[in-house]
Enzyme design. Structure first.
Site, PDB file in Angstrom:
ATOM      1  N   SER A  11       0.839  -1.197   0.000  1.00 50.49           N
ATOM      2  CA  SER A  11       0.000   0.000   0.000  1.00 50.49           C
ATOM      3  C   SER A  11       0.882   1.259   0.000  1.00 50.49           C
ATOM      4  CB  SER A  11      -0.953  -0.057   1.193  1.00 50.49           C
ATOM      5  OG  SER A  11      -2.011   0.849   1.028  1.00 50.49           O
ATOM      6  N   ASP A  67     -10.039  -5.632  -3.441  1.00 55.93           N
ATOM      7  CA  ASP A  67      -9.466  -4.621  -2.547  1.00 55.93           C
ATOM      8  C   ASP A  67     -10.358  -3.382  -2.567  1.00 55.93           C
ATOM      9  OD1 ASP A  67      -7.877  -2.459  -1.564  1.00 55.93           O
ATOM     10  OD2 ASP A  67      -6.049  -3.551  -2.099  1.00 55.93           O
ATOM     11  N   HIS A 113      -7.280  -6.165   0.769  1.00 55.72           N
ATOM     12  CA  HIS A 113      -6.109  -5.323   1.068  1.00 55.72           C
ATOM     13  C   HIS A 113      -5.349  -5.806   2.315  1.00 55.72           C
ATOM     14  CE1 HIS A 113      -4.074  -1.539   0.115  1.00 55.72           C
ATOM     15  NE2 HIS A 113      -4.081  -1.174   1.387  1.00 55.72           N
TER      16      HIS A 113
END
Lengths: 284, 284
Positions: free
Chosen positions: B150, B228, B261
């Site tokens: 991320s 995600d 995620h």
């Protein structure tokens, strides 16, 4: 039975899910997590390993930190991780708010003492209610194994010894092996069970193991780190070894050099435990 | 250089350790974690994978949740996980206390705007100070790879593209691929770098990748879950794909069906990333 899904995440081609449900044993909402391996996506039913966590844990610690899903996915084993105590409004906690009694510290027994006896019925929840719920709602068989860590290692050994017909095999990491003879166990048993020590004996793995009948023996694997800071005062694996000798119980207890009490230890050997249980889950 | 050991735990025959040290880049104490594989116990020097974590994380998230040590131990790769921002007394946070700026959200850049420029010099810390410290104090070589998740995926790609001579290979999970065009990146770059967008461009992986010279290309692997929840608004992997096409960059971007995620996603593919980097670490 209302089962509320709280989260769902794909992992190793299977699924990690969290659920909440009202419990008839503990008279509050209970949360648990389940890992469903990829085999279940095509309708196959798989056996279940129940994992009992240690003091302060919830359903999340093992699922996030043990690194167990790769091997569970490969072997086709579901994993169920319950919470470590009842929780919520009205659930009594340790009067001093300590970590080793009350919330997060249910010790997997049925409390007899007020105010704990209202909700702290974790033994009934783990042995009867949760497996029934899981087997009615998920693609799993009723073939079960059980394992756990520290307080959960006590829980796994004690529950398997008291219910040999319900589990193919049992394992533990760093279990509280002889709770009636250590500070954690004595505090918990006094609070939940009162002063009558005859009740305590029913929940002590080393005493149960010493008296285990030949027909009730199940394969048992215990790993213990020799750098565990709780080893001498709280865990006392030597009590298990002595008990196994007395009843000729097939216990494999491995002292692991240099390892401590953490999930860094558990993750290092969890695949061994999954493969150990798989031998018996697959053949029953 | 004073390096204080905060914890040490054996794992997969190697060691996980946490350290704190005063940083000359960020002008505060910084904490990082290192996994030393078992090969280092006999004096062997091993290459290092730097892991950059995402928003809200510390050095702990990856080390506890990724399940990376089994494969790192097998391959003989050390892993270093720094914190995601400066911390401590006097370190400015987001004025509104939100998770996406300030503490836990350093974005791996050198801030130019007060009050953030005093401590938020994470680029210099990650690229120069930390590797020097690690290479002087641990049994590791100066052969490095870099990866992250991320915000840390943005950091890994951006840093590798700006410093190709320092890394053999780069990978990322769910990176913020085009920060100048998403809310997380725009907020952070405005706060740390001010209104002048020419400075922003120096930290945008998709822009850097589109302009990458042939001699600066490095093997790059990106995994992105298609379930995600941040995919469309914040992550924008399509910008990376377009940039790679423009510069003929050897990018492998894999859309992973059904994954979100979380670390349940990262743990599912971290072994692929370790093996990917090992090919290049071992041959350089």
């Amino acid at each position: 039975m209302s089962l509320e899904c709280l989260s769902s995440a794909k992992s190793f081609d299977g699924w990690h899910k969290q659920y909440s449900h009202p419990s008839t044993s503990t008279h509050c909402n209970m949360r648990f997590a389940i890992y469903l391996p990829p085999q279940t996506a095509t309708g196959e039913k798989v056996p279940v390993l129940y994992w009992l966590s240690g003091l302060t844990c919830t359903d999340e610690n093992f699922m996030q930190k043990a690194g167990a899903f790769a091997e569970a996915a490969r072997l086709g084993i579901a994993i169920v991780a319950p919470d470590t105590s009842p929780r919520g409004e009205g659930v009594a906690d340790d009067p001093e708010g300590r970590y080793d009694f009350g919330l997060g510290a249910g010790f997997y027994l049925n409390a007899t003492q007020a105010p704990y006896n209202e909700h702290y019925q974790m033994y009934d929840y783990i042995v009867h209610e949760l497996p029934k719920l899981v087997e009615e709602n998920f693609p799993v068989t009723s073939t079960r194994a059980i394992s756990g860590h520290s307080m959960g290692g006590h829980g796994a050994l004690m529950i398997a010894l008291k219910n040999p017909e319900r589990y193919t095999s049992v394992s533990a990491f760093s279990p509280i092996a002889n709770p009636i003879n250590c500070p954690w166990g004595q505090k918990a048993f006094t609070g939940y069970l009162g002063a009558d020590q005859s009740l305590w004996r029913e929940y002590d793995s080393s005493l149960l193991l010493a008296d285990c009948k030949p027909e009730d023996r199940r394969p048992a694997l215990v790993d213990q780190g020799d750098a565990d800071s709780f080893l001498t005062e709280q865990l006392k694996p030597e009590a298990l070894t002595a008990a196994a000798k007395k009843s000729d119980f097939p216990l494999t207890l491995r002292m692991q050099s240099g390892y401590d009490h953490s999930y860094f230890f558990i993750s290092s050997f969890i695949d061994d435990h999954l493969r150990f249980h798989h031998q018996y889950l697959a053949s029953s």
